[in-house]
Design an enzyme around this catalytic site. Structure first.
Site, PDB file in Angstrom:
ATOM      1  N   PHE A 126       0.857  -1.184   0.000  1.00  0.00           N
ATOM      2  CA  PHE A 126       0.000   0.000   0.000  1.00  0.00           C
ATOM      3  C   PHE A 126       0.897   1.239   0.000  1.00  0.00           C
ATOM      4  O   PHE A 126       1.828   1.337   0.806  1.00  0.00           O
ATOM      5  CB  PHE A 126      -0.908  -0.020   1.234  1.00  0.00           C
ATOM      6  CG  PHE A 126      -1.981   1.021   1.182  1.00  0.00           C
ATOM      7  CD1 PHE A 126      -3.149   0.803   0.460  1.00  0.00           C
ATOM      8  CD2 PHE A 126      -1.823   2.231   1.836  1.00  0.00           C
ATOM      9  CE1 PHE A 126      -4.141   1.774   0.408  1.00  0.00           C
ATOM     10  CE2 PHE A 126      -2.819   3.209   1.778  1.00  0.00           C
ATOM     11  CZ  PHE A 126      -3.979   2.976   1.067  1.00  0.00           C
ATOM     12  N   ASP A 197       1.647  -4.627   8.415  1.00  0.00           N
ATOM     13  CA  ASP A 197       0.474  -3.757   8.303  1.00  0.00           C
ATOM     14  C   ASP A 197      -0.760  -4.664   8.247  1.00  0.00           C
ATOM     15  O   ASP A 197      -0.879  -5.512   7.348  1.00  0.00           O
ATOM     16  CB  ASP A 197       0.602  -2.905   7.031  1.00  0.00           C
ATOM     17  CG  ASP A 197      -0.486  -1.845   6.920  1.00  0.00           C
ATOM     18  OD1 ASP A 197      -1.591  -2.067   7.455  1.00  0.00           O
ATOM     19  OD2 ASP A 197      -0.227  -0.802   6.284  1.00  0.00           O
ATOM     20  N   TYR A 222     -11.015   1.726  10.831  1.00  0.00           N
ATOM     21  CA  TYR A 222     -12.267   2.009  10.103  1.00  0.00           C
ATOM     22  C   TYR A 222     -12.622   0.958   9.058  1.00  0.00           C
ATOM     23  O   TYR A 222     -13.629   1.074   8.392  1.00  0.00           O
ATOM     24  CB  TYR A 222     -12.195   3.389   9.426  1.00  0.00           C
ATOM     25  CG  TYR A 222     -10.966   3.610   8.562  1.00  0.00           C
ATOM     26  CD1 TYR A 222     -10.892   3.106   7.271  1.00  0.00           C
ATOM     27  CD2 TYR A 222      -9.870   4.325   9.054  1.00  0.00           C
ATOM     28  CE1 TYR A 222      -9.770   3.310   6.496  1.00  0.00           C
ATOM     29  CE2 TYR A 222      -8.735   4.528   8.283  1.00  0.00           C
ATOM     30  CZ  TYR A 222      -8.693   4.019   7.004  1.00  0.00           C
ATOM     31  OH  TYR A 222      -7.568   4.204   6.236  1.00  0.00           O
ATOM     32  N   LYS A 223     -11.785  -0.073   8.899  1.00  0.00           N
ATOM     33  CA  LYS A 223     -12.087  -1.105   7.903  1.00  0.00           C
ATOM     34  C   LYS A 223     -12.897  -2.215   8.577  1.00  0.00           C
ATOM     35  O   LYS A 223     -14.038  -1.976   8.962  1.00  0.00           O
ATOM     36  CB  LYS A 223     -10.795  -1.588   7.252  1.00  0.00           C
ATOM     37  CG  LYS A 223     -10.157  -0.458   6.415  1.00  0.00           C
ATOM     38  CD  LYS A 223      -8.810  -0.787   5.809  1.00  0.00           C
ATOM     39  CE  LYS A 223      -8.310   0.401   4.980  1.00  0.00           C
ATOM     40  NZ  LYS A 223      -6.919   0.269   4.571  1.00  0.00           N
ATOM     41  N   ARG A 370     -12.891  -4.586  -6.723  1.00  0.00           N
ATOM     42  CA  ARG A 370     -12.718  -5.274  -5.432  1.00  0.00           C
ATOM     43  C   ARG A 370     -14.053  -5.484  -4.754  1.00  0.00           C
ATOM     44  O   ARG A 370     -14.904  -4.599  -4.738  1.00  0.00           O
ATOM     45  CB  ARG A 370     -11.918  -4.386  -4.464  1.00  0.00           C
ATOM     46  CG  ARG A 370     -10.480  -4.274  -4.668  1.00  0.00           C
ATOM     47  CD  ARG A 370      -9.763  -3.749  -3.424  1.00  0.00           C
ATOM     48  NE  ARG A 370     -10.359  -2.579  -2.778  1.00  0.00           N
ATOM     49  CZ  ARG A 370      -9.825  -1.978  -1.723  1.00  0.00           C
ATOM     50  NH1 ARG A 370      -8.709  -2.438  -1.180  1.00  0.00           N
ATOM     51  NH2 ARG A 370     -10.401  -0.927  -1.189  1.00  0.00           N
TER      52      ARG A 370
HETATM   53  C1  PLP Z   1      -6.175   1.451   4.165  1.00  0.00           C
HETATM   54  C2  PLP Z   1      -4.722   1.248   4.352  1.00  0.00           C
HETATM   55  C3  PLP Z   1      -3.946   2.220   5.002  1.00  0.00           C
HETATM   56  C4  PLP Z   1      -4.547   3.547   5.332  1.00  0.00           C
HETATM   57  O1  PLP Z   1      -3.744   4.389   6.081  1.00  0.00           O
HETATM   58  P1  PLP Z   1      -4.389   5.716   6.675  1.00  0.00           P
HETATM   59  O2  PLP Z   1      -3.297   6.392   7.373  1.00  0.00           O
HETATM   60  O3  PLP Z   1      -5.525   5.296   7.548  1.00  0.00           O
HETATM   61  O4  PLP Z   1      -4.947   6.519   5.533  1.00  0.00           O
HETATM   62  C5  PLP Z   1      -2.613   1.896   5.280  1.00  0.00           C
HETATM   63  N1  PLP Z   1      -2.091   0.710   4.912  1.00  0.00           N
HETATM   64  C6  PLP Z   1      -2.813  -0.210   4.239  1.00  0.00           C
HETATM   65  C7  PLP Z   1      -2.197  -1.509   3.852  1.00  0.00           C
HETATM   66  C8  PLP Z   1      -4.145   0.039   3.928  1.00  0.00           C
HETATM   67  O5  PLP Z   1      -4.856  -0.866   3.253  1.00  0.00           O
END
Ligand code: PLP
Length: 411
Positions: A126, A197, A222-223, A370
């Protein structure tokens, strides 16, 4: 399709998590398959947030820090998350955003291996994880080699000069789940630390951080944890690393005695040293309330259901491959997260048409559609209905309408 409808209804009837769905607001007629991006709203959360606003903030005002234990929200919420990710309650804290937490734990890892000079990650990680590593390297005057490689080349990239391996357990595009245990062991065999992560892991399936001997982890609230838009994130620091790194984002909430107000920084002797400033009480209240669902519904049942949901979806989608969809999610269960993805050259427009038809998934550049499966609130009938609506769109070519080609800011 008809026989799959019957199968789905049977699976719904025997679903151990059937009653969890009623604990969420789900808009009438909509099939929500984007819980991997923004989890749905549990029905009890609005009243809890309203109480935090009206009574705790409105009436109790500043006394709430003690009286309503606002000050302990980060560790209290952290302990709830710890139970889902195989960590000790004292190893997890809810704070900041995932991006900021990447920054903090990555800098901590660098401090623990000062003689080493290489940071390894997956080039398809990501982007925020890669960007944060780049920012840190700028701050440190490019002292490090950023070795971002294809997943197949990760093993070869792990040489004796590697400080840390930074990886995401479930690929946000393909939904592929990596083998945390064996990869962590391989990194540690060359003396490197690991940061995982868990953005697409926490709340989707049980994670075993301690069992895998992971050093650091971060993830989103939030996921699959349903903490609400922009919910606080979390970080995990294995017990043995909690006293060594000197935090660089050395805010007063990470101080050993914040209310002593001394001019010199002295870090807390716990995971709190990785926190920075005043916790976002309202957002943590929503996340804390959402997490209570896991006291009633087990993360192991969630994993079992998630695999059944994704299996059924993949089966139902097979006839649609004639329209140009290609599944990029691994079929082996142990390599699968809780989402299923397909490439399609017109993926963006197709997803917009599908959303207009009431099935909410999302699109990731360059060509991936997705579908997220949140085992607490997605049903098996949802899965079949979603595929039926997609089939209709492909048959009628409804996705070719010009309004579906217009790119929005957020995809
Ligand atoms: C959604 C996601 C993030 C999001 O990071 P934020 O700081 O909350 O915007 C980070 N890493 C991964 C792998 C994600 O899927």
């Amino acid at each position: 399709m008809n026989s799959l409808f019957v199968k789905a209804q049977q699976l719904d009837q025997s679903d151990a998590l059937k009653s969890a769905r009623e604990r969420f607001f789900l808009p009438e007629g909509k099939i929500y398959m984007d819980g991997n991006s923004l989890g749905a709203l549990p029905t009890h959360v609005p009243a809890r947030v309203a109480d935090a606003v009206q009574r705790q903030w409105g009436e109790d005002l500043i006394s709430s820090w003690n009286k309503n234990a606002w000050i302990d929200l980060p560790t209290r919420v952290g302990a709830q998350i710890a139970a889902l990710i195989g960590a000790k309650p004292s190893e997890v804290v809810a704070c900041d955003s995932t991006s900021i937490n990447v920054f903090k734990v990555l800098l901590s890892a660098l401090q623990l291996r000062p003689e080493r000079r290489v940071i390894v990650s997956d080039i398809d990680n990501f982007p925020t994880d890669l960007y944060m590593a780049q920012g840190i390297n700028t701050l440190l005057e490019n002292r490090y080699e950023l070795r971002f490689v294809k997943r197949a080349d990760l093993e070869a990239a792990l040489t004796e000069d590697v400080v840390v391996l930074l990886l995401t357990e479930v690929d946000y595009r393909t939904g592929e789940r990596l083998n945390m245990k064996s990869i962590t062991a391989r990194a540690q065999a060359v003396g490197a630390l690991t940061i995982w992560d868990l953005a697409h892991s926490a709340g989707a399936f049980p994670v075993a951080l301690n069992d895998c001997n992971v050093d650091f982890a971060i993830g989103c609230g939030y996921k699959y944890l349903n903490g609400g838009p922009g919910a606080p994130a979390f970080l995990f620091v294995a017990e043995q690393h909690q006293s060594a790194p000197e935090p660089v984002l050395s805010g007063w909430m990470g101080h050993a005695a914040p209310f002593a107000f001394t001019p010199e920084y002295a870090p807390a002797a716990s995971v709190l040293r990785f926190t920075t400033g005043t916790p976002p009480v309202l957002a943590l209240t929503a996340l804390e309330a959402s997490l209570e669902l896991w006291q009633k519904f087990s993360i192991h049942s969630a994993r079992a259901k998630s695999l059944l949901l994704t299996d059924l979806f993949i089966e139902a989608m097979q006839p649609l491959e004639q329209y140009g969809f290609a599944c990029v999610t691994p079929l082996e269960h142990e390599k699968r997260g809780s989402q299923v993805s397909y490439t399609h050259e017109h993926g963006y427009a197709i997803m917009q048409a599908l959303i207009a038809a009431g099935v909410v998934g999302d699109f990731r550049a360059p060509d991936i559609v997705r579908f997220g499966f949140a085992p607490l609130y997605n049903s098996f009938s949802d899965v079949i209905e979603a595929v039926a609506r997609l089939e209709q769109i492909m048959k009628t070519q409804a996705w070719k309408a010009p309004e579906f080609a217009k790119k929005a800011k957020v995809t």
